[in-house]
Design a protein around this motif. Structure first.
Motif, PDB file in Angstrom:
ATOM      1  N   GLN A 103       0.813  -1.209   0.000  1.00 15.78           N
ATOM      2  CA  GLN A 103       0.000   0.000   0.000  1.00 15.78           C
ATOM      3  C   GLN A 103       0.850   1.264   0.000  1.00 15.78           C
ATOM      4  O   GLN A 103       0.671   2.155  -0.837  1.00 15.78           O
ATOM      5  N   THR A 112      -5.310   1.645  -6.808  1.00 19.61           N
ATOM      6  CA  THR A 112      -5.113   3.090  -6.924  1.00 19.61           C
ATOM      7  C   THR A 112      -4.980   3.512  -8.380  1.00 19.61           C
ATOM      8  O   THR A 112      -4.269   2.884  -9.169  1.00 19.61           O
ATOM      9  N   ARG A 113      -5.654   4.575  -8.749  1.00 18.24           N
ATOM     10  CA  ARG A 113      -5.619   5.054 -10.134  1.00 18.24           C
ATOM     11  C   ARG A 113      -4.383   5.900 -10.416  1.00 18.24           C
ATOM     12  O   ARG A 113      -4.166   6.320 -11.554  1.00 18.24           O
ATOM     13  N   ARG A 114      -3.580   6.143  -9.389  1.00 19.42           N
ATOM     14  CA  ARG A 114      -2.392   6.966  -9.586  1.00 19.42           C
ATOM     15  C   ARG A 114      -1.216   6.168 -10.145  1.00 19.42           C
ATOM     16  O   ARG A 114      -0.179   6.742 -10.463  1.00 19.42           O
ATOM     17  N   VAL A 145       1.354   4.050  -3.159  1.00 19.38           N
ATOM     18  CA  VAL A 145       0.931   5.444  -2.969  1.00 19.38           C
ATOM     19  C   VAL A 145       2.102   6.381  -3.256  1.00 19.38           C
ATOM     20  O   VAL A 145       1.963   7.400  -3.956  1.00 19.38           O
TER      21      VAL A 145
END
Length: 303
Positions: free
Chosen positions: A230, A256-258, A234
């Motif tokens: 995680q 996560t779309r990042r 991020v």
């Protein structure tokens, strides 16, 4: 210190080992399914009981002291002895499969457990997540019947049975220009800093990635270490250009779309997951091995 003053309970040792292996209070708490202050309290009680400092703590990191490092093998031995004693009084070891597992095995783990359950009418499963090195040690000392370990290397006292192969994928910021490509080669990533787990956590995996990069014509520039899934994803998502490598099965849970997940074309980047048992497999492990041999005869590996 008088022996009567030395009070250690198994819970304190369990908390100590979790923190010694994770070196992070938050991750240790997650692993133990408790809140972070509980970890701090148990460690403080153990340190007071022993009269020594077991960890050096700063705002940035947690490290074992010399005394803490000395306690690790002793604590593991105590916990292994307790596990063996419990197994001995429960039954002959055939009904309970104590299996060390890796992250995100999905349906492949279900297949293995089903193979065991078909042969043992009242089967029970005890699944343990730990570092690859810890899983290997626990198989060797009898605390686990078997373990699934990616990139396992031959080691004294254990047997390896290759089960399946996984490809690796690259994870990079979704806004990076390379994220527009459907597939990537390692060479295209050569100018980006790479995040990997520390080598002592998974030497075979790290060496395979580094060797593949060198075969592609470059020595990767290593960025901050990969900590946990995680946090690392991020941080990559909010970075300009760092990247990491994940097993394909692990990448399936990335939400996560990042970040962008892209297959790698390099054929050498495949990781074998092995079922690791003692050289003389314990009863439950023997049953699982026999079931796998029967299932896989003349067929592709499980999964």
């Amino acid at each position: 210190m008088d022996e009567g003053e030395l009070m250690m309970d198994l819970r304190q040792l369990e908390f100590f080992l979790a923190l010694a292996e994770e070196l992070h209070f938050g991750r240790a708490a997650d692993r133990l399914h408790v809140v972070q202050p509980s970890v701090s309290q148990q460690i403080q009680r153990l340190e007071r009981s022993l009269g020594v400092k077991l960890f050096d703590r700063t705002s940035r990191q947690v490290r074992l002291t010399v005394a803490g490092a000395r306690l690790v093998p002793e604590a593991r031995g105590i916990m292994s002895a307790i596990d063996r004693a419990a197994a001995a009084v429960r039954d002959d070891g055939r009904h309970v499969l104590r299996l060390g597992t890796a992250d995100v095995l999905g349906e492949r783990l279900d297949v293995l457990l089903e193979l065991f359950a078909r042969r043992v009418s009242d089967a029970r499963m005890s699944l343990v997540q730990a570092t690859p090195r810890e899983r290997l040690e626990r198989v060797r000392d009898g605390a686990l019947d078997a373990a699934l370990i990616r990139s396992a290397a031959p080691s004294p006292g254990v047997r390896l049975r290759p089960m399946w192969e996984d490809g690796l994928v690259a994870v990079l910021p979704a806004g990076h220009r390379l994220a527009a490509e459907p597939r990537l080669s390692l060479r295209e990533l050569r100018d980006m800093p790479l995040r990997l787990v520390p080598r002592d956590a998974n030497a075979t995996f790290v060496d395979k990635v580094l060797t593949s990069c060198r075969a592609a014509g470059f020595d990767p520039r290593l960025d901050h270490p990969f900590t946990n899934l995680q946090d690392t994803l991020v941080e990559i998502g909010f970075s300009a250009d760092s990247w990491t490598v994940l097993h394909r099965t692990t990448a399936r849970i990335v939400s996560t779309r990042r970040v962008a997940v892209r297959p790698l074309d390099d054929d050498g980047l495949r990781i074998t997951t092995s079922l690791v048992t003692a050289e003389q497999p314990r009863p439950a492990a023997r049953i699982l091995l026999d079931a796998c041999a029967e299932e896989l005869t003349g067929r592709p590996p499980v999964g």
